[in-house]
Design a protein around this motif. Structure first.
Motif, PDB file in Angstrom:
ATOM      1  N   HIS A 137      -1.326   0.782 -10.897  1.00 48.40           N
ATOM      2  CA  HIS A 137      -0.003   0.223 -11.203  1.00 48.40           C
ATOM      3  C   HIS A 137       0.932   1.231 -11.867  1.00 48.40           C
ATOM      4  CE1 HIS A 137      -1.748  -3.537 -10.082  1.00 48.40           C
ATOM      5  NE2 HIS A 137      -2.486  -3.665 -11.171  1.00 48.40           N
ATOM      6  N   THR A 144       9.669   2.584 -10.146  1.00 51.98           N
ATOM      7  CA  THR A 144      10.699   1.587 -10.418  1.00 51.98           C
ATOM      8  C   THR A 144      11.669   2.066 -11.488  1.00 51.98           C
ATOM      9  OG1 THR A 144       9.141  -0.180  -9.857  1.00 51.98           O
ATOM     10  CG2 THR A 144      11.091  -0.807 -11.127  1.00 51.98           C
ATOM     11  N   PHE A 191       9.434  -5.546 -13.904  1.00 53.51           N
ATOM     12  CA  PHE A 191       8.161  -5.053 -13.356  1.00 53.51           C
ATOM     13  C   PHE A 191       6.998  -5.538 -14.204  1.00 53.51           C
ATOM     14  CE2 PHE A 191       4.837  -2.119 -12.068  1.00 53.51           C
ATOM     15  CZ  PHE A 191       5.041  -2.040 -10.704  1.00 53.51           C
ATOM     16  N   TYR A 194       6.326  -8.917 -13.025  1.00 53.75           N
ATOM     17  CA  TYR A 194       5.599  -8.860 -11.750  1.00 53.75           C
ATOM     18  C   TYR A 194       4.112  -8.605 -11.980  1.00 53.75           C
ATOM     19  CZ  TYR A 194       3.444  -6.274  -7.918  1.00 53.75           C
ATOM     20  OH  TYR A 194       2.557  -5.810  -6.992  1.00 53.75           O
ATOM     21  N   ARG A 198       0.987 -11.120 -11.286  1.00 50.08           N
ATOM     22  CA  ARG A 198      -0.090 -10.671 -10.406  1.00 50.08           C
ATOM     23  C   ARG A 198      -1.453 -10.790 -11.075  1.00 50.08           C
ATOM     24  NH1 ARG A 198      -1.102  -6.977  -6.104  1.00 50.08           N
ATOM     25  NH2 ARG A 198      -2.978  -5.739  -6.464  1.00 50.08           N
ATOM     26  N   ILE A 246      12.639  -2.901  -8.380  1.00 54.79           N
ATOM     27  CA  ILE A 246      11.432  -3.711  -8.580  1.00 54.79           C
ATOM     28  C   ILE A 246      10.801  -4.032  -7.230  1.00 54.79           C
ATOM     29  CG2 ILE A 246      10.562  -5.986  -9.277  1.00 54.79           C
ATOM     30  CD1 ILE A 246      12.553  -5.951 -11.554  1.00 54.79           C
ATOM     31  N   ALA A 250       7.185  -2.940  -6.304  1.00 58.54           N
ATOM     32  CA  ALA A 250       6.179  -3.943  -5.946  1.00 58.54           C
ATOM     33  C   ALA A 250       5.563  -3.626  -4.590  1.00 58.54           C
ATOM     34  CB  ALA A 250       6.809  -5.329  -5.931  1.00 58.54           C
ATOM     35  N   ASP A 253       3.251  -0.770  -5.125  1.00 61.94           N
ATOM     36  CA  ASP A 253       2.079  -1.224  -5.874  1.00 61.94           C
ATOM     37  C   ASP A 253       1.086  -1.936  -4.966  1.00 61.94           C
ATOM     38  OD1 ASP A 253       0.748  -1.834  -8.542  1.00 61.94           O
ATOM     39  OD2 ASP A 253       1.049  -3.861  -7.765  1.00 61.94           O
ATOM     40  N   GLN A 254       1.581  -2.806  -4.106  1.00 60.20           N
ATOM     41  CA  GLN A 254       0.702  -3.520  -3.193  1.00 60.20           C
ATOM     42  C   GLN A 254       0.063  -2.573  -2.181  1.00 60.20           C
ATOM     43  OE1 GLN A 254      -0.219  -6.639  -3.252  1.00 60.20           O
ATOM     44  NE2 GLN A 254       1.201  -7.607  -4.678  1.00 60.20           N
TER      45      GLN A 254
END
Length: 264
Positions: A137, A144, A191, A194, A198, A246, A250, A253-254
């Protein structure tokens, strides 16, 4: 009678507090009553680990729409335009609320969106993510934040919009558009929200994390308007810039998380 006059004098703040509480309970009730997403996740039709297909498409659409919205506001920044007139009107409407106590309160609140505060939070969060072995992360977080900062500085340099008339004792040197406090606060706290949504289990915990993060972001943005260091449109575009990054963070990150999970 004196009590009534006191209440009326502070009515804007009481009304704002009441609306904030009412909005929280309304949003929470709506989240709790909407079980469609949870049902889809349980039946395997949607997954928090699967970022392809519809989810990524919606994020791409939101990103492009945000770019269009931010770009569409730029022509209205010139003197004498309708947007400039609206910004001036908002500033005048807020002026009666600028009591000494209120100015002191928002002067303290606005530091939560300052460079030093947010830099400390990002560095601290990066350290915790490293120690907790959530290192995938860290790069999206910095993407971001740095993306938001670079876009904000670029916008300030290109647009070079003058600040509104300052309150006594409050001065800022950089150009007004867009609001760096609003943009970076959105990027950092958004973030964090987020990541909380998650990682946390249960819709109620996720809702609380997201709701209070968004509330803080709104208050920081409003503090810039209240202290007359930014126009409303500066803050609005700052929020859009932060939100777009963001979405980019995201998505990264995914993608990184999925690659990490597939690595033997």
């Amino acid at each position: 009678m004196q009590l009534l006059n006191t209440i009326l004098h502070k009515a804007p703040w009481l009304i704002a507090a009441a609306l904030l509480i009412a909005l929280r309970w309304t949003a929470r009730a709506a989240v709790e009553r909407t079980g469609r997403l949870r049902n889809r996740i349980r039946t395997g039709k949607a997954s928090t680990e699967d970022f392809s297909g519809l989810t990524l498409t919606l994020i791409a659409i939101a990103f492009l729409f945000g770019l269009f919205l931010a770009g569409d506001l730029l022509p209205g920044l010139r003197e004498g335009s309708g947007l400039q007139a609206f910004d001036d009107m908002v500033n005048r409407r807020i002026d009666p609320l600028r009591t000494k106590r209120a100015v002191l309160f928002f002067t303290g609140l606005t530091t939560l969106g300052g460079t030093w505060t947010l830099s400390f939070l990002v560095l601290t969060a990066s350290g915790f993510l490293w120690m907790l072995k959530k290192r995938e992360h860290i790069l999206p977080l910095w993407l971001t934040v740095l993306g938001t900062l670079s876009t904000t500085f670029l916008g300030k340099g290109i647009i070079d919009r003058a600040r509104p008339e300052f309150l006594a004792g409050i001065t800022v040197d950089s150009p007004s558009f867009p609001s760096g406090h609003a943009a970076v606060a959105m990027a950092v706290y958004g973030f964090f929200a987020y990541l909380a949504a998650r990682e946390l289990s249960g819709p109620r915990a996720r809702f609380e994390a997201v709701y209070w993060s968004m509330t803080l972001i709104f208050l920081i943005g409003f503090s810039r308007i209240f202290l007359s260091v930014h126009y409303f449109s500066d803050v609005l575009v700052g929020w859009i810039v932060g939100f777009l990054w963001i979405l980019a963070g995201a998505a990264a990150d995914q993608w990184i998380s999925r690659g990490t999970a597939q690595t033997p």
